[in-house]
Design a protein around this motif. Sequence first.
Motif, mmCIF file in Angstrom:
data_model
loop_
_atom_site.group_PDB
_atom_site.id
_atom_site.type_symbol
_atom_site.label_atom_id
_atom_site.label_comp_id
_atom_site.label_asym_id
_atom_site.label_seq_id
_atom_site.Cartn_x
_atom_site.Cartn_y
_atom_site.Cartn_z
ATOM 1 N N GLY A 62 0.807 -1.203 0.000
ATOM 2 C CA GLY A 62 0.000 0.000 0.000
ATOM 3 C C GLY A 62 0.840 1.251 0.000
ATOM 4 O O GLY A 62 2.080 1.205 -0.026
ATOM 5 N N LEU A 63 0.173 2.390 0.063
ATOM 6 C CA LEU A 63 0.857 3.672 -0.061
ATOM 7 C C LEU A 63 1.826 3.915 1.090
ATOM 8 O O LEU A 63 2.944 4.412 0.875
ATOM 9 N N ALA A 64 1.427 3.577 2.318
ATOM 10 C CA ALA A 64 2.284 3.853 3.478
ATOM 11 C C ALA A 64 3.603 3.084 3.377
ATOM 12 O O ALA A 64 4.685 3.652 3.562
ATOM 13 N N ARG A 65 3.509 1.794 3.066
ATOM 14 C CA ARG A 65 4.737 1.002 2.931
ATOM 15 C C ARG A 65 5.558 1.467 1.734
ATOM 16 O O ARG A 65 6.795 1.534 1.807
ATOM 17 N N SER A 66 4.900 1.794 0.634
ATOM 18 C CA SER A 66 5.616 2.225 -0.571
ATOM 19 C C SER A 66 6.407 3.498 -0.316
ATOM 20 O O SER A 66 7.538 3.650 -0.817
ATOM 21 N N ASN A 67 5.848 4.414 0.469
ATOM 22 C CA ASN A 67 6.568 5.655 0.774
ATOM 23 C C ASN A 67 7.828 5.396 1.592
ATOM 24 O O ASN A 67 8.885 5.988 1.337
ATOM 25 N N SER A 246 -14.279 -8.057 5.172
ATOM 26 C CA SER A 246 -14.497 -7.695 3.774
ATOM 27 C C SER A 246 -13.173 -7.540 3.059
ATOM 28 O O SER A 246 -12.128 -7.350 3.680
ATOM 29 N N VAL A 247 -13.233 -7.634 1.744
ATOM 30 C CA VAL A 247 -12.151 -7.223 0.847
ATOM 31 C C VAL A 247 -12.838 -6.418 -0.250
ATOM 32 O O VAL A 247 -13.540 -6.973 -1.093
ATOM 33 N N THR A 248 -12.697 -5.087 -0.193
ATOM 34 C CA THR A 248 -13.409 -4.219 -1.107
ATOM 35 C C THR A 248 -12.460 -3.193 -1.703
ATOM 36 O O THR A 248 -11.298 -3.103 -1.328
ATOM 37 N N GLY A 249 -12.991 -2.390 -2.628
ATOM 38 C CA GLY A 249 -12.213 -1.297 -3.198
ATOM 39 C C GLY A 249 -11.979 -1.457 -4.679
ATOM 40 O O GLY A 249 -11.605 -2.540 -5.146
ATOM 41 N N ALA A 250 -12.227 -0.371 -5.432
ATOM 42 C CA ALA A 250 -12.011 -0.396 -6.871
ATOM 43 C C ALA A 250 -10.601 0.029 -7.247
ATOM 44 O O ALA A 250 -9.991 -0.543 -8.151
ATOM 45 N N VAL A 251 -10.058 1.037 -6.553
ATOM 46 C CA VAL A 251 -8.718 1.541 -6.859
ATOM 47 C C VAL A 251 -7.681 0.904 -5.942
ATOM 48 O O VAL A 251 -6.608 0.485 -6.374
ATOM 49 N N GLN A 252 -8.003 0.825 -4.646
ATOM 50 C CA GLN A 252 -7.150 0.158 -3.675
ATOM 51 C C GLN A 252 -7.906 -1.028 -3.086
ATOM 52 O O GLN A 252 -9.132 -1.063 -3.124
ATOM 53 N N GLU A 253 -7.174 -1.967 -2.552
ATOM 54 C CA GLU A 253 -7.790 -3.138 -1.934
ATOM 55 C C GLU A 253 -7.820 -2.925 -0.423
ATOM 56 O O GLU A 253 -6.765 -2.796 0.205
ATOM 57 N N VAL A 254 -9.012 -2.869 0.136
ATOM 58 C CA VAL A 254 -9.187 -2.610 1.560
ATOM 59 C C VAL A 254 -9.688 -3.889 2.233
ATOM 60 O O VAL A 254 -10.773 -4.373 1.933
ATOM 61 N N ARG A 255 -8.877 -4.416 3.144
ATOM 62 C CA ARG A 255 -9.218 -5.657 3.835
ATOM 63 C C ARG A 255 -9.596 -5.346 5.279
ATOM 64 O O ARG A 255 -8.858 -4.677 5.994
#
Length: 283
Positions: A62-67, A246-255
């Motif tokens: 995700g974004l936090a780890r990527s940064n 849940s596992v949702t999200g169109a742009v990001q995957e939110v678990r």
Amino acid sequence: MTLFSSRLLLLPLTLALAHCGGGGGGEAVGAPTTPPVAADPYAGTAYQKVQITTLAKGGGPGLARSNVQALIDQCNAFRKSFHDLPPSPPVDEALMAGLDAQVWERYYDNHKSAETVSYYGLRLTDYERWQADLKASTSAVPSVAPNCSATEKDEVRERLMYLWMDKVRYELRHDTKKALARREHISFTPTDLATSSQVAAWPAKTVMGESCRVASTPADPSLDGACLWERFPARKYLNLPWALESVTGAVQEVRVVTLALERDKPLRAGVLAIPAGFTVQVD
């Protein structure tokens, strides 16, 4: 016997006949009935603790780890170019993976709700030291190369983020110590996600010993695939309904994974209140 005394003697008989439905065979008129009051589905308390992990679509970092990884890569590039050294050993995988996860706690008490969040970031402490040395040094290169694996947690614990009460939604800004108030916010208007028959057709599951139904609703496609707790109706109200998994999200995957779940137990004192030191600002 006088007419007055005769009427007194007839009165008990008349009352008895009326009570048992007599008196000419007519149907007795009963007392008017009051329709039963529907039970409030939002009465009582509830608590949920969930881990919400936000990843790139397909399950990548995700974004936090990527940064943070971008900073590590930059640090290792300087190790190579300035000191001709190989990359530092990788940072612990569990520590890196935890950057994309947040723990949210949700509290509900008779038409009032609150949400708190806990998470952490990582500081590259020795890379920060190396950058300070580079800035202060009169020579081109600091004498000691950066250790790009040296990290320190920058941790945030149980920070109140949102509060719903008395027809006002508060968004807590901790940098400015302000509670932004939105009166008559749309979240106070219950909005059905589907008809009762549609909800009944949603697949049922059990999570943490509680029943939930896997949503499929054009009213809010972001909830598709989320297993909504049946403790509350399938409608949007305050911060409800709550997904148990849940596992949702169109742009990001939110678990979403539930860590703790309670119903109708006393909540922690003071959690449904604006923290001390905050000022209310009407948005």
